[in-house]
Design a protein around this motif. Sequence first.
Motif, short mmCIF file in Angstrom:
data_model
loop_
_atom_site.label_atom_id
_atom_site.label_comp_id
_atom_site.label_asym_id
_atom_site.label_seq_id
_atom_site.Cartn_x
_atom_site.Cartn_y
_atom_site.Cartn_z
N GLY A 30 0.80 -1.21 0.00
CA GLY A 30 0.00 0.00 0.00
C GLY A 30 0.83 1.26 0.00
N GLY A 31 2.13 1.15 -0.08
CA GLY A 31 2.96 2.32 -0.18
C GLY A 31 3.42 2.91 1.14
N SER A 32 2.97 2.39 2.28
CA SER A 32 3.34 3.00 3.55
C SER A 32 4.72 2.55 4.02
CB SER A 32 2.31 2.67 4.63
OG SER A 32 1.11 3.30 4.32
N VAL A 33 5.03 1.27 3.88
CA VAL A 33 6.31 0.75 4.33
C VAL A 33 6.75 -0.31 3.34
CG1 VAL A 33 7.51 -0.45 6.20
CG2 VAL A 33 5.63 1.07 6.75
N GLU A 34 8.00 -0.26 2.91
CA GLU A 34 8.52 -1.33 2.08
C GLU A 34 10.01 -1.43 2.31
OE1 GLU A 34 9.52 0.44 -2.29
OE2 GLU A 34 7.47 -0.14 -1.89
N SER A 35 10.59 -2.54 1.94
CA SER A 35 12.00 -2.76 2.18
C SER A 35 12.85 -2.13 1.09
CB SER A 35 12.29 -4.26 2.27
OG SER A 35 11.96 -4.88 1.05
N ALA A 36 14.09 -1.86 1.44
CA ALA A 36 15.07 -1.36 0.48
C ALA A 36 16.39 -2.02 0.81
CB ALA A 36 15.21 0.16 0.59
N PRO A 37 17.19 -2.38 -0.17
CA PRO A 37 18.45 -3.05 0.12
C PRO A 37 19.39 -2.15 0.91
CG PRO A 37 18.11 -2.81 -2.27
CD PRO A 37 16.95 -2.19 -1.58
N SER A 38 20.14 -2.75 1.80
CA SER A 38 21.12 -2.01 2.59
C SER A 38 22.18 -2.98 3.09
CB SER A 38 20.43 -1.28 3.74
OG SER A 38 19.64 -2.17 4.47
N VAL A 39 23.18 -2.47 3.80
CA VAL A 39 24.32 -3.27 4.22
C VAL A 39 24.40 -3.31 5.74
CG1 VAL A 39 26.83 -3.44 4.09
CG2 VAL A 39 25.54 -2.61 2.13
N TYR A 71 11.12 2.35 15.68
CA TYR A 71 10.89 2.63 14.27
C TYR A 71 10.84 4.14 14.09
CZ TYR A 71 8.66 2.97 9.70
OH TYR A 71 8.37 3.29 8.40
N THR A 72 11.65 4.65 13.18
CA THR A 72 11.66 6.07 12.83
C THR A 72 11.01 6.20 11.46
OG1 THR A 72 13.73 6.35 14.05
CG2 THR A 72 13.11 8.11 12.52
N LYS A 73 9.90 6.93 11.40
CA LYS A 73 9.15 7.09 10.15
C LYS A 73 9.65 8.34 9.43
CE LYS A 73 4.69 6.45 8.10
NZ LYS A 73 5.29 5.81 6.96
N LYS A 74 10.20 8.15 8.25
CA LYS A 74 10.81 9.26 7.50
C LYS A 74 9.95 9.75 6.35
CE LYS A 74 15.41 7.68 8.70
NZ LYS A 74 16.69 7.13 8.22
N GLY A 75 8.91 9.02 5.99
CA GLY A 75 8.06 9.42 4.87
C GLY A 75 6.79 8.61 4.83
N GLY A 76 5.95 8.90 3.84
CA GLY A 76 4.72 8.14 3.65
C GLY A 76 3.61 8.57 4.59
N SER A 77 2.48 7.89 4.46
CA SER A 77 1.30 8.23 5.26
C SER A 77 1.40 7.62 6.66
CB SER A 77 0.04 7.73 4.56
OG SER A 77 0.11 6.34 4.35
N THR A 78 0.54 8.09 7.55
CA THR A 78 0.48 7.60 8.92
C THR A 78 0.11 6.12 8.92
OG1 THR A 78 -0.13 9.77 9.73
CG2 THR A 78 -0.70 7.91 11.14
N LYS A 96 0.54 1.34 17.99
CA LYS A 96 0.93 2.76 18.00
C LYS A 96 0.57 3.38 16.65
CE LYS A 96 4.83 1.74 21.02
NZ LYS A 96 4.80 2.62 22.15
N THR A 97 0.18 4.63 16.69
CA THR A 97 -0.04 5.40 15.46
C THR A 97 1.23 6.20 15.22
OG1 THR A 97 -2.41 5.52 15.91
CG2 THR A 97 -1.50 7.13 14.35
N ILE A 98 1.83 6.02 14.04
CA ILE A 98 3.14 6.62 13.76
C ILE A 98 3.03 7.48 12.49
CG2 ILE A 98 5.61 6.18 13.48
CD1 ILE A 98 4.95 3.24 14.43
N SER A 99 3.35 8.75 12.63
CA SER A 99 3.30 9.70 11.51
C SER A 99 4.71 10.04 11.05
CB SER A 99 2.60 10.99 11.94
OG SER A 99 1.28 10.72 12.37
N LYS A 100 4.80 10.59 9.85
CA LYS A 100 6.09 11.03 9.30
C LYS A 100 6.80 11.94 10.29
CE LYS A 100 8.02 13.66 5.46
NZ LYS A 100 7.71 14.44 4.26
N GLY A 101 8.09 11.67 10.52
CA GLY A 101 8.90 12.48 11.43
C GLY A 101 8.87 11.99 12.86
N GLU A 102 8.09 10.96 13.16
CA GLU A 102 8.00 10.45 14.54
C GLU A 102 8.84 9.19 14.72
OE1 GLU A 102 3.56 11.89 15.87
OE2 GLU A 102 3.82 9.80 15.29
N ARG A 103 9.22 8.95 15.97
CA ARG A 103 9.90 7.71 16.35
C ARG A 103 9.04 7.02 17.40
NH1 ARG A 103 16.06 7.46 18.12
NH2 ARG A 103 16.23 7.61 15.87
N ALA A 104 8.73 5.77 17.15
CA ALA A 104 7.97 4.96 18.10
C ALA A 104 8.90 3.89 18.65
CB ALA A 104 6.78 4.31 17.41
#
Length: 137
Positions: A30-39, A71-78, A96-104
Motif C-alpha cells: 500500500g505504499g506505507s512501508v517497504e524494504s530497500a536493500p542495505s548493508v 521505528y523512525t518514520k521518515k516518509g509516507g502516510s500515517t 501505535k499510530t506513527i506519523s512522518k517524522g516520529e519515532r515509536a
Amino acid sequence: MRRRITLSIAACLAAGGSLLAGPAIAADKGGSVESAPSVASGSDRVKCTSMSNGQLCISLNTSPQRIEVFYTKKGGSTIKAKLGFRSSSTSYGPTKTISKGERANSTWNMSYPCGRKYVGLIKVEGQQTFETPAATC
C-alpha cells in the motif's frame, strides 16, 4: 567494553539509527512501508534495517538489561503498527499510530540470555510484518 557498546548505541540513536542497516523481509502492499536493500555493519547488539519510509532497529541494552525496538518514520502516510521482537517466542507491544517524522519504540525490561538471536519486528496494520537482521550478544 560496556562503555564502548553504550557509546555505539548512543551514536546510533543520535544518528537516527542510520549507522547500522540490513535487509528487511517484506513486500509493499500500500505504499506505507517497504524494504530497500542495505548493508549490515557495526555492533551485534544493535541491528537496523532501512525501509523506503523509515528505519526499524532492535537494541539489546545492558545496564539495565532490556530489549528495545524502535521505528523512525521518515516518509509516507500515517500507519498503525505494533513493535515487537522474536527469539524463542514472539512478543509485541501495544498498537501505535506513527506519523512522518516520529519515532515509536517499545521496551521490554528483562534479562535475556546471550547466545540467542533476537529479531526486531514491526507488524503494520493492512500490510505484513517487517523485521531487522538478528541481534546477538
